[in-house]
Design a protein around this motif. Structure first.
Motif, PDB file in Angstrom:
ATOM      1  N   TRP A   2       0.806  -1.226   0.044  1.00  0.00           N
ATOM      2  CA  TRP A   2       0.143   0.071   0.119  1.00  0.00           C
ATOM      3  C   TRP A   2       0.826   1.323   0.008  1.00  0.00           C
ATOM      4  O   TRP A   2       2.005   0.970   0.293  1.00  0.00           O
ATOM      5  CB  TRP A   2      -0.995  -0.168   1.139  1.00  0.00           C
ATOM      6  N   ARG A   3       0.350   2.336  -0.470  1.00  0.00           N
ATOM      7  CA  ARG A   3       1.026   3.674  -0.624  1.00  0.00           C
ATOM      8  C   ARG A   3       0.398   4.718   0.269  1.00  0.00           C
ATOM      9  O   ARG A   3      -0.741   4.865   0.210  1.00  0.00           O
ATOM     10  CB  ARG A   3       1.216   3.950  -2.066  1.00  0.00           C
ATOM     11  N   LEU A   4       1.190   5.501   1.180  1.00  0.00           N
ATOM     12  CA  LEU A   4       0.574   6.558   1.775  1.00  0.00           C
ATOM     13  C   LEU A   4       1.255   7.908   1.196  1.00  0.00           C
ATOM     14  O   LEU A   4       2.701   7.790   1.101  1.00  0.00           O
ATOM     15  CB  LEU A   4       1.011   6.239   3.396  1.00  0.00           C
TER      16      LEU A   4
ATOM     17  N   GLY B  91       4.511  15.622  -1.642  1.00  0.00           N
ATOM     18  CA  GLY B  91       5.627  15.722  -0.812  1.00  0.00           C
ATOM     19  C   GLY B  91       6.342  14.497  -0.991  1.00  0.00           C
ATOM     20  O   GLY B  91       6.942  13.867  -1.877  1.00  0.00           O
ATOM     21  N   ARG B  92       6.324  13.703   0.162  1.00  0.00           N
ATOM     22  CA  ARG B  92       7.059  12.301   0.389  1.00  0.00           C
ATOM     23  C   ARG B  92       5.941  11.105   0.189  1.00  0.00           C
ATOM     24  O   ARG B  92       4.932  11.478   0.858  1.00  0.00           O
ATOM     25  CB  ARG B  92       7.756  12.217   1.776  1.00  0.00           C
ATOM     26  N   ALA B  93       6.327   9.988  -0.285  1.00  0.00           N
ATOM     27  CA  ALA B  93       5.439   8.916  -0.278  1.00  0.00           C
ATOM     28  C   ALA B  93       6.058   7.727   0.352  1.00  0.00           C
ATOM     29  O   ALA B  93       7.270   7.542   0.367  1.00  0.00           O
ATOM     30  CB  ALA B  93       4.967   8.507  -1.711  1.00  0.00           C
ATOM     31  N   VAL B  94       5.296   6.898   0.919  1.00  0.00           N
ATOM     32  CA  VAL B  94       5.891   5.806   1.795  1.00  0.00           C
ATOM     33  C   VAL B  94       5.223   4.431   1.416  1.00  0.00           C
ATOM     34  O   VAL B  94       3.946   4.385   1.138  1.00  0.00           O
ATOM     35  CB  VAL B  94       6.120   5.875   3.259  1.00  0.00           C
ATOM     36  N   THR B  95       5.752   3.433   0.729  1.00  0.00           N
ATOM     37  CA  THR B  95       5.262   2.062   0.639  1.00  0.00           C
ATOM     38  C   THR B  95       5.221   1.420   1.759  1.00  0.00           C
ATOM     39  O   THR B  95       6.219   1.084   2.585  1.00  0.00           O
ATOM     40  CB  THR B  95       6.086   1.393  -0.578  1.00  0.00           C
TER      41      THR B  95
ATOM     42  N   PHE C  20       4.702  16.320   7.324  1.00  0.00           N
ATOM     43  CA  PHE C  20       3.249  17.098   7.158  1.00  0.00           C
ATOM     44  C   PHE C  20       3.348  18.645   7.694  1.00  0.00           C
ATOM     45  O   PHE C  20       4.242  18.962   8.629  1.00  0.00           O
ATOM     46  CB  PHE C  20       2.354  16.393   7.752  1.00  0.00           C
ATOM     47  N   GLY C  21       2.535  19.214   7.063  1.00  0.00           N
ATOM     48  CA  GLY C  21       2.474  20.802   7.493  1.00  0.00           C
ATOM     49  C   GLY C  21       1.571  20.673   8.798  1.00  0.00           C
ATOM     50  O   GLY C  21       0.763  19.910   9.129  1.00  0.00           O
ATOM     51  N   ALA C  22       2.348  21.440   9.595  1.00  0.00           N
ATOM     52  CA  ALA C  22       1.432  21.550  11.110  1.00  0.00           C
ATOM     53  C   ALA C  22       0.240  21.851  11.187  1.00  0.00           C
ATOM     54  O   ALA C  22      -0.497  21.533  12.115  1.00  0.00           O
ATOM     55  CB  ALA C  22       2.415  22.338  12.027  1.00  0.00           C
ATOM     56  N   LYS C  23      -0.199  22.778  10.250  1.00  0.00           N
ATOM     57  CA  LYS C  23      -1.715  23.504  10.367  1.00  0.00           C
ATOM     58  C   LYS C  23      -2.561  22.903   9.332  1.00  0.00           C
ATOM     59  O   LYS C  23      -3.711  22.770   9.556  1.00  0.00           O
ATOM     60  CB  LYS C  23      -1.378  25.107   9.917  1.00  0.00           C
ATOM     61  N   ALA C  24      -2.164  22.669   8.352  1.00  0.00           N
ATOM     62  CA  ALA C  24      -2.884  22.141   7.021  1.00  0.00           C
ATOM     63  C   ALA C  24      -2.135  21.213   6.204  1.00  0.00           C
ATOM     64  O   ALA C  24      -1.132  21.559   5.770  1.00  0.00           O
ATOM     65  CB  ALA C  24      -3.615  23.184   6.268  1.00  0.00           C
ATOM     66  N   ALA C  25      -2.822  20.122   5.611  1.00  0.00           N
ATOM     67  CA  ALA C  25      -2.048  19.286   4.771  1.00  0.00           C
ATOM     68  C   ALA C  25      -3.107  18.141   4.228  1.00  0.00           C
ATOM     69  O   ALA C  25      -4.469  18.306   4.575  1.00  0.00           O
ATOM     70  CB  ALA C  25      -0.922  18.446   5.554  1.00  0.00           C
ATOM     71  N   ILE C  26      -2.690  17.362   3.615  1.00  0.00           N
ATOM     72  CA  ILE C  26      -3.505  16.251   2.930  1.00  0.00           C
ATOM     73  C   ILE C  26      -2.897  14.892   3.072  1.00  0.00           C
ATOM     74  O   ILE C  26      -1.688  14.676   2.774  1.00  0.00           O
ATOM     75  CB  ILE C  26      -3.782  16.428   1.324  1.00  0.00           C
ATOM     76  N   ALA C  27      -3.440  13.992   3.462  1.00  0.00           N
ATOM     77  CA  ALA C  27      -2.916  12.452   3.733  1.00  0.00           C
ATOM     78  C   ALA C  27      -3.705  11.604   2.867  1.00  0.00           C
ATOM     79  O   ALA C  27      -5.157  11.654   2.798  1.00  0.00           O
ATOM     80  CB  ALA C  27      -2.758  11.971   4.929  1.00  0.00           C
ATOM     81  N   ALA C  28      -2.970  10.811   1.752  1.00  0.00           N
ATOM     82  CA  ALA C  28      -3.846  10.108   0.715  1.00  0.00           C
ATOM     83  C   ALA C  28      -3.376   8.461   1.266  1.00  0.00           C
ATOM     84  O   ALA C  28      -2.222   8.510   0.896  1.00  0.00           O
ATOM     85  CB  ALA C  28      -3.575  10.479  -0.506  1.00  0.00           C
ATOM     86  N   LEU C  29      -4.153   7.599   1.080  1.00  0.00           N
ATOM     87  CA  LEU C  29      -3.719   6.309   1.376  1.00  0.00           C
ATOM     88  C   LEU C  29      -4.488   5.364  -0.126  1.00  0.00           C
ATOM     89  O   LEU C  29      -5.525   5.378  -0.380  1.00  0.00           O
ATOM     90  CB  LEU C  29      -4.466   5.583   2.332  1.00  0.00           C
ATOM     91  N   PHE C  30      -3.539   4.645  -0.719  1.00  0.00           N
ATOM     92  CA  PHE C  30      -3.860   3.773  -1.698  1.00  0.00           C
ATOM     93  C   PHE C  30      -3.522   2.266  -1.411  1.00  0.00           C
ATOM     94  O   PHE C  30      -2.527   1.832  -0.523  1.00  0.00           O
ATOM     95  CB  PHE C  30      -3.138   4.133  -2.730  1.00  0.00           C
ATOM     96  N   ASP C  31      -4.341   1.330  -2.008  1.00  0.00           N
ATOM     97  CA  ASP C  31      -3.948  -0.071  -1.767  1.00  0.00           C
ATOM     98  C   ASP C  31      -2.954  -0.509  -2.850  1.00  0.00           C
ATOM     99  O   ASP C  31      -2.539   0.344  -3.676  1.00  0.00           O
ATOM    100  CB  ASP C  31      -5.218  -0.918  -1.834  1.00  0.00           C
TER     101      ASP C  31
END
Length: 886
Positions: free
Chosen positions: A80-82, A92-96, A132-143
């Motif tokens: 999966w990918r975050l 920004g950065r992605a992690v498997t 991540f940004g301390a005030k605002a950001a987006i986190a997306a998770l994929f299988d």
């Protein structure tokens, strides 16, 4: 990687709880989770994100993302990918990811540490470098297939589910309700609060990944006391200090730890193991193999293996006595007997045989069976029911997997690293096939991970290692198989070959068809399309090259085929039914340099409903000639569930007696049809339906009055192992499986770490009297899928091959399908030695009188008619339009 199109696997069903597998005749599709809301609690969710790590006023030194599994089953998120994205949606950065989120628990991923130290996170399940940004950001998770699983946007995020959640600060995280509720609205589901990171161990108590100052006189707990005598440590969640010698180190590849064993030698593993796995997490201060160290950390169970999550690792001033590997003939069978060996250094001295290489191309492991033979599929050798269940349990207890010391997936998350075992830096590619005997040339460590007992090498193994660095040696068995077809005796021959969804209609020509792509993004196989084979012209050329080599080397007079495109069904043009078949014959003749092959044309009358794959015959026009038109046995037992059988009479071109051949492809053991689910007797799904198809086949044969006295062969992928009920039904109808003993394995298929035959040639009494020889040609089922056309260029090394080498060059026959072809040699007269025929009941050379055959046929026909009228009224209409796969 997502499963590429292939024939469904016959199986003793065992589907991981984390995956919903849709199995069909030419395709296996991984059903991904919902792309957004999962209000029923059926999917992993992002439960908390903290972006203020290490900032002024922070609570924790590191950013983190926490996942939550609201389901009742563990979920494997390996592959999966975050993605960490800015509030403006910049990547920004992605992690498997790699690991499992336990049922009803969490999974903690630690990010970068900021410049201002604060509290340490609990030991994370995985570490990454996102920020991540301390005030605002987006986190997306994929299988693992790339399908979206969850999305969280907060603060001024330009992308979110419905609306962004409120903004955060250096002292707050954005976190979901404890229930894990997901309404598809971030503003509703999330709120800022003081961070509460939780890992899969359940601990919320901060540790110190950097290593605490350890007391000078810390009490040392013997490793055997930490391990205990049961499956779980008696000291779980306790902080301990242990000492020992480092026996194996895995500082790359995702395993992230080392094995520590009590000093000295002479102790045999008995009541408790003297070794343990030390999990390093994000630590980088790995000791060297052979070092004497002291470890302090928390005891836990990961996939039921005891481990210490290291908080501190210190090398001792005085070296301890080096432990010596225990010599064992084989690892004892069963978890209870193996528990005392967990983590121990061992040297296997007895015979081991490869029984499973299906996941070698993805996770780099090999299933080994003790002794000189691979494990057999139970219903291939014993009757369904109690006997099969007992053998299945024995096989499961005996198997052990030789791993690579890594957890990366070579076709998903680590494509740039060449596969282990199939490739070495000094010897190049050498296939390791099921049935191959292996000898251990190094010590290994007994490991339990991902629900399997394993032998781990002492360091990570990839295709970059030399042959001398591998734990095992083996002989390349490919060359010995090349001459098998030529050695089958007989004036004439008949065979069968499942050609693995050979389609000349391409995925790139079908609107909306998706593709599985190689590591460079090039499309290879089709992904859940009407067309089930190659996506591109290049992929078709690869597939065809292997099939053509295999068929020309098989060199039969008559060859039945399955899983070849029914172009009439694909295109809607009945006149094109033989188009793919004709293309294959053209390719075969071009490679042979002569008109070696012709195909049996479709009859004038065709079924009203057919699958997109079909069965077919090709033959050698120099030796045999079709007699009359081919005949399709259209029957309600096949409509919507399987391919209708195709029958054809042949006569020798030089003159002589006629014979009949019928090619079949029964319903698979995958998707359930007509409520015929697996009963647990070892036959998988649809056992009753396959019996009905066997009886329908006999009924239709009995109606061909002009063929009543002719020698008759039934060939095909019956999706039935040798001792299963459908094969017994054919035996009762007068047909026995042709089998001649050889000094090599003759199973045609591999599934679940066991070998068995789904592909058969059967003969009636008249034909059995002419049989001289037979062989299953083991070029496919024993091979790793890495060599298949559909996996070409999925890894750093191109295993498909180039050049003219018959073993490893372009177009070699190996892994041309996932089923092995079968060849039977016969004379059109009574043979001097009419042996070699066995039946599902296990008898050898059985003879059935013509009157016996007729009586059995009449009984079967009567039974079918009675059953059909009472149990299946209107079955043809009811089945019309159903998906005919498997």
């Amino acid at each position: 990687m997502p499963r590429t199109p292939r024939c469904p696997r016959a199986f003793r069903p065992s589907v991981p709880a984390a995956l919903a597998i849709a199995l069909a005749a030419g395709t296996v599709t991984v059903v991904t989770g919902p792309a957004s809301a999962a209000p029923d609690g059926s999917q992993i969710v992002v439960s908390e994100v903290y972006g203020g790590g290490g900032n002024s006023g922070s609570v924790y030194s590191n950013d983190f993302v926490e996942l939550y599994n609201p389901t009742s089953a563990d979920v494997d998120v390996t592959g999966w990918r975050l993605e960490q994205r800015s509030a403006n949606d910049g990547l920004g950065r992605a992690v498997t990811l790699s690991g499992v989120v336990p049922a009803g628990s969490h999974f903690l991923i630690a990010g970068k540490a900021g410049a201002t130290p604060s509290a340490a996170l609990p030991t994370p399940d995985q570490s990454a470098d996102f920020d991540f940004g301390a005030k605002a950001a987006i986190a997306a998770l994929f299988d693992a297939s790339g399908a979206p699983v969850d999305l969280v946007g907060w603060g001024t995020a330009v992308r979110s589910e419905t609306a962004p959640a409120p903004g955060t600060s250096n002292a707050t995280s954005i976190q979901r309700d404890a229930s894990g509720a997901d309404t598809d609205n971030n503003a509703t589901d999330f709120a800022p609060a003081a961070p509460t990171p939780e890992a899969s161990s359940g601990s919320e108590t901060p540790g110190d990944p950097g290593g605490p100052e350890l007391p000078g006189e810390t009490a040392v707990t013997p490793i055997a006391e930490i391990q205990g005598t049961g499956a779980a440590s008696p000291l779980v969640d306790t902080t301990v200090t242990a000492e020992g010698v480092v026996t194996a180190v895995y500082d790359e590849g995702g395993k992230n730890g080392f094995f520590l064993q009590t000093a000295g030698s002479g102790k045999q593993a008995g009541a408790a193991s003297d070794a343990i796995f030390v999990y390093m997490g994000s630590r980088t201060d790995y000791p060297q193999r052979g070092a004497s160290v002291r470890v302090t950390g928390t005891v836990g169970e990961y996939y039921n293996q005891t481990q210490i999550a290291a908080a501190g690792v210190t090398e001792l001033d005085a070296p301890l006595e080096t432990p010596v590997a225990l010599e064992i003939e084989a690892l004892p069978a069963g978890g209870e007997a193996r528990e005392p060996y967990e983590g121990m250094l061992v040297r296997p001295t007895g015979a081991y045989t490869v029984t499973d290489n299906y996941s070698l191309n993805t996770t780099g492991d090999l299933g080994l069976a003790p002794g000189p033979l691979a494990h057999r599929t139970p219903t291939d050798v014993v009757a369904p029911g109690a006997e099969a269940q007992a053998l299945a349990a024995k096989n499961d207890a005996e198997v052990v997997y030789l791993d690579d010391g890594r957890t990366r997936n070579y076709f998903r998350t680590d494509k740039s690293t060449p596969l282990p075992y199939l490739l070495t830096s000094d010897q190049g590619v050498k296939a390791i096939r099921t049935g191959d005997a292996v000898d251990f040339q190094t010590d290994v460590v007994v490991d339990y991970s991902f629900d399997r007992w394993r032998f781990q090498p002492l360091e990570p193994i990839t295709g970059k290692n030399t042959a001398a660095e591998l734990p095992i040696t083996w002989e390349d068995s490919r060359a010995a198989s090349l001459d098998v077809p030529a050695g089958v005796a007989g004036d004439y021959s008949i065979g069968f070959f499942n050609v693995l969804n050979y389609f000349t209609s391409l995925g790139e020509e079908e609107a909306g068809c998706k593709a599985f792509t190689d590591m460079n993004g090039a499309p290879v196989g089709t992904d859940d399309c009407t067309v089930r084979g190659a996506y591109s012209k290049e992929a078709l050329a690869d597939q065809q090259a292997k099939i053509v080599t295999a068929i020309n080397r098989l060199d039969t007079d008559v060859l039945g085929l399955s899983e070849i495109e029914n172009t009439a069904t694909v295109t809607g043009d009945v006149a094109k039914r033989d188009e793919a078949l004709s293309s294959l014959v053209d390719a075969l003749n071009a490679a042979a340099g002569e008109q070696r092959w012709a195909y049996v044309a479709s009859p004038a009358t065709l079924p009203g409903s057919e699958d997109v794959i079909r069965v077919a015959f090709i033959y050698n026009p120099a030796t045999v000639t079709p007699v009359g038109e081919s005949r399709i046995f259209d029957d309600g037992a096949y409509t919507g569930t399987a391919r209708q059988p195709l029958a054809q009479a042949f006569e020798p071109t030089a003159g002589g007696d006629d014979f009949v051949a019928v090619v079949n492809h029964f319903k698979s053991k995958g998707s359930v049809a007509l409520g015929d689910a697996d009963t647990g007797d070892g036959q998988g799904n649809n056992a009753n339906l396959r019996v009905a198809q066997a009886k329908a086949l006999l009924t239709h044969l009995g109606e061909q009055s002009d063929w009543a006295q002719l020698p008759t062969f039934l060939v095909g992928d019956f999706n039935s192992y040798t001792r299963e009920d459908s094969m017994a039904a054919l035996e009762q109808g007068g047909f026995g499986i042709v089998h001649t003993e050889k000094d090599f394995d003759q199973a045609s298929y591999q599934f679940g770490g066991e070998l068995g035959s789904l592909d058969h040639v059967l003969a009636n009494a008249a034909a059995r009297g002419m049989v001289r020889d037979s062989a299953v040609w083991n070029i496919n089922g024993d091979e790793s899928a890495a060599f298949e056309y559909s996996r070409r260029n999925y890894n750093a090394h191109d295993f498909f091959g180039d050049g003219a080498d018959p073993l490893y060059g372009y177009g070699n026959p190996f892994r041309s399908s996932d089923h092995d072809p079968v060849k039977v040699g016969f004379d059109l007269k009574k043979a001097d030695n009419p042996g070699g025929t066995v039946t599902p009941g296990g008898s050898s050379g059985s003879s059935v009188s013509p009157l016996g055959i007729l009586a059995a046929l009449l009984a079967v026909i009567a039974g079918v008619v009675a059953a059909a009228s009472s149990a299946f009224p209107g079955i043809a209409g009811a089945l019309q339009g159903l998906l005919s796969r498997g």
